[in-house]
Scaffold this active site. Structure first.
Site, short mmCIF file in Angstrom:
data_model
loop_
_atom_site.label_atom_id
_atom_site.label_comp_id
_atom_site.label_asym_id
_atom_site.label_seq_id
_atom_site.Cartn_x
_atom_site.Cartn_y
_atom_site.Cartn_z
N ARG A 182 0.91 -1.19 0.12
CA ARG A 182 0.10 0.07 0.08
C ARG A 182 0.98 1.28 -0.02
NH1 ARG A 182 -2.22 -3.35 4.05
NH2 ARG A 182 -4.29 -4.35 3.64
N LYS A 208 -2.12 -2.18 8.01
CA LYS A 208 -3.42 -1.72 8.73
C LYS A 208 -3.42 -2.49 10.02
CE LYS A 208 -6.34 -0.74 4.57
NZ LYS A 208 -7.87 -0.95 4.10
N HIS A 275 -2.20 2.87 -6.20
CA HIS A 275 -2.85 1.38 -5.38
C HIS A 275 -3.25 0.67 -6.70
CE1 HIS A 275 -4.45 -0.15 -1.92
NE2 HIS A 275 -5.73 -0.52 -2.48
N TYR A 310 -9.66 -11.03 -6.36
CA TYR A 310 -8.89 -11.05 -7.58
C TYR A 310 -9.16 -12.28 -8.54
CZ TYR A 310 -6.22 -7.42 -5.11
OH TYR A 310 -5.95 -6.13 -4.68
#
Length: 329
Positions: A182, A208, A275, A310
């Site tokens: 990220r 995160k 991103h 994905y």
């Protein structure tokens, strides 16, 4: 008694209780709508863009009812609405091409209008409570092609004439695509992290929720980072790895602007963002036979369901190839 010098905390005022059922006021629905919007603006102090969105949604709703019911509705007509009437309005929005998320926002605005009518005018419109909010499907991640991703990592230095910024940009965007980071994770790295990378050929990344994970660093990415470090103005271990032009930690907005400028120079699609390089990392790994669990670990996803998006991207690409190449496609 409050202590001296200490401000007394006021309790927020409770909203007025709904009026007891009684005669429905003789008022057009549009007049009530204007009162609702004024109340939002003057008493609720709603933001201008919120008032604008509610204005658009409620105006469209009443415009639909005028055609649907055969005349301009009043409060009595609103009170007599059935769930089928509101579903018909939502279907009309869908036929007009409005996405599920936008339809949910319109329905939320109308619900707010109806709550106002109940509390201010005693009009209870039960039909709206029978309508479920449309669930928006999560947007599929948009990846670049392998050629487009390589284009970014090899030529993004064309944005600047400064050799230091050129080396920084190549290293930064190569890391995003090569390790699936990220943008915030890459920008949080310090010089000591790059030094540790030389020994282990990996990076320890904080993602995160302050969760750490280890990601491998490809030789091409290590070379790009070494080339940048050779020009780094202050290689003290605790200093940021990626610096802005003024010597402070690179700002995300600056990194986004660099890629935005390059994609326009190179004619890349608008979804070519920092991103998107992370999405491209995952999509290209999956297309090459990578398993979901491994990709989940590399991306730092807490849930496998997030990584499973994905598979939809890959299926979409396969279908596009099939339609393009099959004789009956």
């Amino acid at each position: 008694m409050a202590a001296r010098g200490t401000a007394m905390t006021r309790r927020p005022a409770k909203p007025a209780a709904p009026l007891s059922p009684g005669p429905i006021p003789a008022m057009t629905a549009d007049a009530a709508r204007v009162g609702f919007l004024n109340w939002m603006e003057q008493e609720r102090h709603a933001a201008a863009n919120t008032v604008e969105a509610y204005t658009h949604a409620t105006s469209g709703f009443l415009g639909f009812l005028t055609k649907h019911l055969g005349g301009e509705p009043d409060l009595a007509a609103l009170a007599g609405l059935r769930a089928a009437d509101i579903r018909a309005w939502l279907a009309a929005l869908s036929n007009d091409g409005l996405a599920a998320a936008s339809r949910a926002q319109h329905l939320s605005a109308v619900r707010g209008f109806f709550r106002y009518l109940n509390r201010r005018h005693g009009v209870d419109i039960t039909a709206v409570r029978l309508i479920a909010t449309a669930r928006a499907r999560p947007a599929l991640p948009r990846a670049l092609t392998i050629g487009q991703a390589r284009d970014v990592t090899e030529h993004v230095d064309e944005v600047s004439d400064d050799p230091r910024l050129q080396a920084r940009d190549i290293a930064f965007f190569s890391l995003l695509y090569g390790s699936g980071l990220r943008i915030a994770e890459a920008l949080s790295l310090n010089v000591r992290d790059a030094a540790a990378m030389r020994a282990s050929l990996t990076l320890t990344v904080t993602g995160k929720g302050s969760k750490t994970r280890i990601v491998p660093v490809l030789p091409a990415v290590r070379q790009a980072i070494d080339a940048w470090l050779a020009l780094h103005p202050d290689r003290q271990p605790d200093n940021p790895l990626f610096l802005g032009a003024r010597g402070k930690r690179l700002d995300p907005a600056v990194a986004q602007k660099v890629l935005r400028t390059y994609r326009r120079l190179a004619g890349l699609p608008e979804h070519a963002t920092p991103h998107a390089l992370r999405h491209s990392f995952a999509t290209h790994l999956l297309a090459s036979g990578g398993d979901l669990r491994s990709i989940q670990d590399l991306l730092g996803h807490a849930s496998l369901s997030t990584t499973q998006r994905y598979t939809s991207v890959d299926d979409t690409a396969l279908l596009a190839v099939w339609r393009k190449t099959h004789p009956r496609g």
